[in-house]
Scaffold this motif. Structure first.
Motif, PDB file in Angstrom:
ATOM      1  N   VAL A  97     -40.090-113.976 -46.043  1.00  0.00           N
ATOM      2  CA  VAL A  97     -39.045-113.042 -46.467  1.00  0.00           C
ATOM      3  C   VAL A  97     -37.692-113.484 -45.933  1.00  0.00           C
ATOM      4  O   VAL A  97     -36.673-113.468 -46.643  1.00  0.00           O
ATOM      5  N   THR A  98     -37.681-113.907 -44.675  1.00  0.00           N
ATOM      6  CA  THR A  98     -36.441-114.364 -44.058  1.00  0.00           C
ATOM      7  C   THR A  98     -35.892-115.592 -44.773  1.00  0.00           C
ATOM      8  O   THR A  98     -34.706-115.664 -45.111  1.00  0.00           O
ATOM      9  N   LEU A  99     -36.756-116.571 -45.016  1.00  0.00           N
ATOM     10  CA  LEU A  99     -36.329-117.805 -45.670  1.00  0.00           C
ATOM     11  C   LEU A  99     -35.854-117.537 -47.098  1.00  0.00           C
ATOM     12  O   LEU A  99     -34.856-118.104 -47.547  1.00  0.00           O
ATOM     13  N   THR A 100     -36.579-116.675 -47.812  1.00  0.00           N
ATOM     14  CA  THR A 100     -36.182-116.342 -49.178  1.00  0.00           C
ATOM     15  C   THR A 100     -34.800-115.697 -49.193  1.00  0.00           C
ATOM     16  O   THR A 100     -33.950-116.025 -50.033  1.00  0.00           O
ATOM     17  N   ALA A 101     -34.585-114.769 -48.257  1.00  0.00           N
ATOM     18  CA  ALA A 101     -33.300-114.078 -48.196  1.00  0.00           C
ATOM     19  C   ALA A 101     -32.157-115.051 -47.907  1.00  0.00           C
ATOM     20  O   ALA A 101     -31.139-115.072 -48.618  1.00  0.00           O
ATOM     21  N   ILE A 102     -32.322-115.870 -46.884  1.00  0.00           N
ATOM     22  CA  ILE A 102     -31.254-116.802 -46.501  1.00  0.00           C
ATOM     23  C   ILE A 102     -31.041-117.848 -47.581  1.00  0.00           C
ATOM     24  O   ILE A 102     -29.907-118.157 -47.970  1.00  0.00           O
ATOM     25  N   ASN A 103     -32.153-118.386 -48.101  1.00  0.00           N
ATOM     26  CA  ASN A 103     -32.063-119.418 -49.135  1.00  0.00           C
ATOM     27  C   ASN A 103     -31.382-118.914 -50.393  1.00  0.00           C
ATOM     28  O   ASN A 103     -30.624-119.633 -51.043  1.00  0.00           O
ATOM     29  N   SER A 104     -31.677-117.680 -50.749  1.00  0.00           N
ATOM     30  CA  SER A 104     -31.103-117.122 -51.970  1.00  0.00           C
ATOM     31  C   SER A 104     -29.594-116.999 -51.871  1.00  0.00           C
ATOM     32  O   SER A 104     -28.871-117.224 -52.849  1.00  0.00           O
ATOM     33  N   VAL A 105     -29.106-116.640 -50.687  1.00  0.00           N
ATOM     34  CA  VAL A 105     -27.665-116.539 -50.485  1.00  0.00           C
ATOM     35  C   VAL A 105     -27.028-117.930 -50.412  1.00  0.00           C
ATOM     36  O   VAL A 105     -25.999-118.194 -51.047  1.00  0.00           O
ATOM     37  N   LEU A 106     -27.644-118.844 -49.675  1.00  0.00           N
ATOM     38  CA  LEU A 106     -27.108-120.200 -49.568  1.00  0.00           C
ATOM     39  C   LEU A 106     -27.083-120.895 -50.923  1.00  0.00           C
ATOM     40  O   LEU A 106     -26.171-121.679 -51.216  1.00  0.00           O
ATOM     41  N   ALA A 107     -28.095-120.601 -51.763  1.00  0.00           N
ATOM     42  CA  ALA A 107     -28.183-121.259 -53.073  1.00  0.00           C
ATOM     43  C   ALA A 107     -27.007-120.914 -53.971  1.00  0.00           C
ATOM     44  O   ALA A 107     -26.680-121.674 -54.891  1.00  0.00           O
ATOM     45  N   VAL A 108     -26.380-119.773 -53.715  1.00  0.00           N
ATOM     46  CA  VAL A 108     -25.191-119.414 -54.499  1.00  0.00           C
ATOM     47  C   VAL A 108     -24.124-120.499 -54.368  1.00  0.00           C
ATOM     48  O   VAL A 108     -23.359-120.761 -55.305  1.00  0.00           O
ATOM     49  N   PHE A 109     -24.110-121.175 -53.223  1.00  0.00           N
ATOM     50  CA  PHE A 109     -23.115-122.212 -52.986  1.00  0.00           C
ATOM     51  C   PHE A 109     -23.707-123.615 -53.145  1.00  0.00           C
ATOM     52  O   PHE A 109     -23.061-124.502 -53.707  1.00  0.00           O
ATOM     53  N   THR A 110     -24.939-123.833 -52.667  1.00  0.00           N
ATOM     54  CA  THR A 110     -25.529-125.172 -52.714  1.00  0.00           C
ATOM     55  C   THR A 110     -25.972-125.563 -54.115  1.00  0.00           C
ATOM     56  O   THR A 110     -25.885-126.732 -54.492  1.00  0.00           O
ATOM     57  N   LEU A 111     -26.446-124.595 -54.905  1.00  0.00           N
ATOM     58  CA  LEU A 111     -26.923-124.924 -56.246  1.00  0.00           C
ATOM     59  C   LEU A 111     -25.796-125.439 -57.145  1.00  0.00           C
ATOM     60  O   LEU A 111     -25.944-126.482 -57.790  1.00  0.00           O
ATOM     61  N   PRO A 112     -24.642-124.752 -57.206  1.00  0.00           N
ATOM     62  CA  PRO A 112     -23.536-125.320 -57.994  1.00  0.00           C
ATOM     63  C   PRO A 112     -23.054-126.668 -57.452  1.00  0.00           C
ATOM     64  O   PRO A 112     -22.681-127.551 -58.228  1.00  0.00           O
ATOM     65  N   LEU A 113     -23.074-126.838 -56.128  1.00  0.00           N
ATOM     66  CA  LEU A 113     -22.622-128.096 -55.541  1.00  0.00           C
ATOM     67  C   LEU A 113     -23.513-129.256 -55.959  1.00  0.00           C
ATOM     68  O   LEU A 113     -23.035-130.298 -56.435  1.00  0.00           O
ATOM     69  N   VAL A 114     -24.834-129.089 -55.795  1.00  0.00           N
ATOM     70  CA  VAL A 114     -25.777-130.147 -56.161  1.00  0.00           C
ATOM     71  C   VAL A 114     -25.715-130.421 -57.659  1.00  0.00           C
ATOM     72  O   VAL A 114     -25.743-131.581 -58.101  1.00  0.00           O
ATOM     73  N   THR A 115     -25.606-129.355 -58.445  1.00  0.00           N
ATOM     74  CA  THR A 115     -25.561-129.527 -59.896  1.00  0.00           C
ATOM     75  C   THR A 115     -24.288-130.240 -60.324  1.00  0.00           C
ATOM     76  O   THR A 115     -24.308-131.112 -61.199  1.00  0.00           O
ATOM     77  N   ASN A 116     -23.155-129.890 -59.716  1.00  0.00           N
ATOM     78  CA  ASN A 116     -21.898-130.571 -60.019  1.00  0.00           C
ATOM     79  C   ASN A 116     -21.980-132.061 -59.712  1.00  0.00           C
ATOM     80  O   ASN A 116     -21.562-132.898 -60.514  1.00  0.00           O
TER      81      ASN A 116
END
Length: 294
Positions: A97-116
């Protein structure tokens, strides 16, 4: 298509709202209880797996759209299915639950970065399909519903619990309808796409699970936390990757959704195989090299 332009952003917003309904501030505080396990897992998720995926993409020589789709998948956070698999195979669900929560928030920034970066490297003619304005759209579509869901959970916890199931069902129905429409559009090429990414998605799934368990164990993390990490890192949120790939407001490319769609089927079997393998190893007692107690 009209179905995608209207319902895909809605589906993603509902999915993230549902996630927010299941989260509290306490979920983020749990990182203090599992510092080593959390840091190792997040490092693997954010840095190691995209690097591994890039290596696989280059080795297989995928076409640009499929290559970007693989990187989009690698940048996606763990899926909520990881919690169920972790529970079934003796993992620490609280850590999930902890990892999902943190990852989901971080992905808001890391996912566009990696995709770009992937679009810049693999893209045709150097045109970025996910530029700054669209990055802001991702943040709006993803982060705002999560925050709204958490607010509802804090203010009306009983209502949030009642709405959790219906929200998941609604998002699933909308998403399935859109995916089926997209698949029908690409039906003639579907066999070719699966043939192109079937093996690489299988390898990526196996490597993700192996890294998810092996890295924490090498770092001295306890077995239950390592199993949780294995499932969290090994089960990516293919739904999120598919939605971002298909949404006209974001990438708007059916081909980029193919790796996530293929992986989304295979991961259930590879994760189950990993779980049974870890359970069989547990049957033979071994010293627990860990400094973190469950």
């Amino acid at each position: 298509m009209a179905l995608a332009s209207v319902f895909l952003p809605l589906a993603l917003a509902i999915i993230m709202l549902g996630l927010g309904l299941s989260l509290t501030i306490a979920d983020f505080r749990r990182v203090l209880a599992y510092p080593k396990a959390t840091v190792v897992a997040l490092t693997c998720q954010i840095l190691v797996l995209p690097a591994v995926c890039l290596g696989l993409v280059l080795a297989f020589g995928l076409p640009p759209a499929l290559a970007v789709g693989m990187m989009l998948l690698a940048a996606s956070p763990g899926g909520t299915t990881a919690n169920l698999y972790s529970h079934l195979f003796g993992g620490d669900v609280a850590l999930n639950v902890t990892l999902t929560a943190i990852n989901s928030v971080l992905a808001v920034f890391t996912l566009p970065l990696v995709t770009n970066l992937s679009l810049s490297y693999f893209g045709d003619g150097g045109t970025l399909g996910l530029q700054f304005d669209k990055t802001l759209q991702v943040i709006a579509i993803v982060l705002v519903p999560v925050a709204a869901g958490m607010a509802v959970r804090a203010l009306a916890p009983r209502f949030a619990e009642r709405m959790g199931g219906p929200v998941k069902i609604a998002s699933a129905v909308i998403l399935v309808a859109v995916i089926l429409g997209a698949l029908l559009q690409e039906l003639d090429n579907l066999g070719t796409y699966i043939a192109s990414v079937g093996l690489i998605t299988l390898l990526f799934s196996v490597i993700s699970l192996a890294v998810g368990y092996g890295a924490p164990r090498l770092a001295g993390v306890g077995r239950r936390q390592a199993v949780a990490s294995c499932m969290e890192i090994g089960i990516h949120n293919a739904t999120l990757a598919i939605t971002v790939a298909l949404s006209p407001a974001l990438l708007n490319d059916t081909r980029m959704a193919v790796p996530a769609a293929t992986y989304g089927v295979l991961m259930f079997f590879t994760a189950a195989a990993a779980g049974f393998l870890l359970r069989s190893r547990q049957a033979t007692p071994a010293p627990e090299a860990t400094t973190e107690r469950t």
